[in-house]
Motif scaffolding. Structure first.
Motif, short mmCIF file in Angstrom:
data_model
loop_
_atom_site.label_atom_id
_atom_site.label_comp_id
_atom_site.label_asym_id
_atom_site.label_seq_id
_atom_site.Cartn_x
_atom_site.Cartn_y
_atom_site.Cartn_z
N VAL A 49 -0.59 -0.95 -4.47
CA VAL A 49 0.18 -0.97 -5.55
C VAL A 49 0.15 -2.51 -6.06
CG1 VAL A 49 2.85 -0.47 -6.37
CG2 VAL A 49 1.56 0.73 -4.27
N ARG A 50 -0.27 -2.34 -6.96
CA ARG A 50 -0.46 -3.90 -7.84
C ARG A 50 0.77 -4.49 -8.35
NH1 ARG A 50 -5.44 -5.51 -7.24
NH2 ARG A 50 -6.81 -3.80 -7.01
N LEU A 51 1.32 -5.67 -7.70
CA LEU A 51 2.64 -6.23 -8.25
C LEU A 51 2.29 -7.77 -8.42
CD1 LEU A 51 5.11 -4.81 -5.45
CD2 LEU A 51 4.73 -3.94 -7.76
N LEU A 69 6.92 6.81 -5.64
CA LEU A 69 6.53 6.58 -4.36
C LEU A 69 7.32 6.74 -3.10
CD1 LEU A 69 4.43 3.09 -5.35
CD2 LEU A 69 3.76 5.61 -5.51
N GLY A 70 8.40 7.57 -3.47
CA GLY A 70 9.25 8.01 -2.35
C GLY A 70 10.61 6.80 -1.96
N VAL A 71 10.49 5.81 -2.74
CA VAL A 71 11.58 5.05 -2.66
C VAL A 71 12.41 4.66 -3.64
CG1 VAL A 71 10.41 3.77 -0.44
CG2 VAL A 71 10.34 2.94 -2.89
N MET A 106 0.70 -1.26 0.07
CA MET A 106 0.16 -0.16 0.11
C MET A 106 0.89 1.34 0.08
SD MET A 106 -3.07 -1.52 0.31
CE MET A 106 -4.13 -0.32 0.76
N HIS A 107 0.43 2.33 -0.71
CA HIS A 107 1.04 3.46 -0.69
C HIS A 107 -0.15 4.72 -0.60
CE1 HIS A 107 2.70 7.30 -2.51
NE2 HIS A 107 3.73 7.04 -1.77
#
Ligand code: CA
Length: 224
Positions: free
Chosen positions: A148-150, A204-206, A142-143
């Motif tokens: 977030v689909r993986l 997403l900040g990573v 989740m974000h």
């Protein structure tokens, strides 16, 4: 994570291996006690599932041998209903949990997660980095409240990287984790997956940094 499954019933080991692979876990299968006892690299696995009734050498003997050699990995025993005494003995011999046959695959998966969590000293079933949260029990990333689909393998790789956030994850351990019983995963495929995740995580900040020749580090992206 990478799991060793020692089970001589081909239908059962196939079913279990498939279920574990659906979780994105790598599985190696052995079908007799002698091979299991002789395996020189037990500690390269995160967990072992060990049947008690095995040909050539029984599961209890295998377990004692592993523990005698100092192997620390969590071990879940599979036992038949009439082996109650053996279960107690098994726990005394250093097993961490047991499951009575026949069992449900979701229960097996839940037990394995709990063993892994305990081994890592985690209390919760979530990993976080910045605003990303990975719910391990439900396999959801989740974000900011959005999923977030993986794919299962992308998730497995994300899990491995998030577990060691800020630290190096060697390429070999990624290969070992994502390889499965039937299909080998190459270092090139690791690069493909890392590339895909980088794209997915770009906003997403990573970030996933490459440590050339060694592996990858997942960390918070520097503010731009
Ligand atoms: Ca058996």
């Amino acid at each position: 994570m990478r799991i060793l499954l020692v089970e001589d019933d081909p239908a059962l080991s196939l079913g279990v291996a498939r279920a574990l692979e659906r979780e994105g876990w790598g599985v190696d299968v052995l079908n007799d006690g002698e091979q299991a006892a002789a395996h020189g690299l037990i500690d390269q696995f995160d967990l072992a599932i060990l049947d008690l009734g095995l040909p050539k050498r029984d599961g209890m003997e295998v377990l004692r041998g592993w523990r005698g050699r100092g192997a620390k990995l969590p071990v879940l025993l599979l036992t038949a209903r009439d082996e109650l005494g053996d279960r107690v003995q098994g726990l005394n011999a250093g097993a961490d949990d047991y499951l009575v046959k026949p069992f449900d695959l979701p229960e097996l998966v839940a037990r394995l997660r709990a063993l892994k969590r305990r081994a890592e000293g985690r209390i919760t079933e979530t990993l976080s980095l910045g605003e990303l949260t990975l719910d391990l029990a439900h396999r959801e990333l989740m974000h900011r409240g959005e999923r977030v689909r993986l794919s299962p393998r992308e998730l497995a790789l994300t899990e491995l990287l998030m577990q060691r956030a800020g630290r190096l994850v060697p390429k070999e351990s990624i290969v070992a984790t994502l390889s499965s019983w039937e299909s080998d995963f190459s270092e090139n495929s690791v690069e493909v997956y890392v590339h895909r995740l980088r794209k997915r995580f770009a906003d997403l900040g990573v970030a996933i940094k490459t440590v050339r020749g060694f592996g990858y580090v997942m960390e918070l992206a520097e503010a731009s």
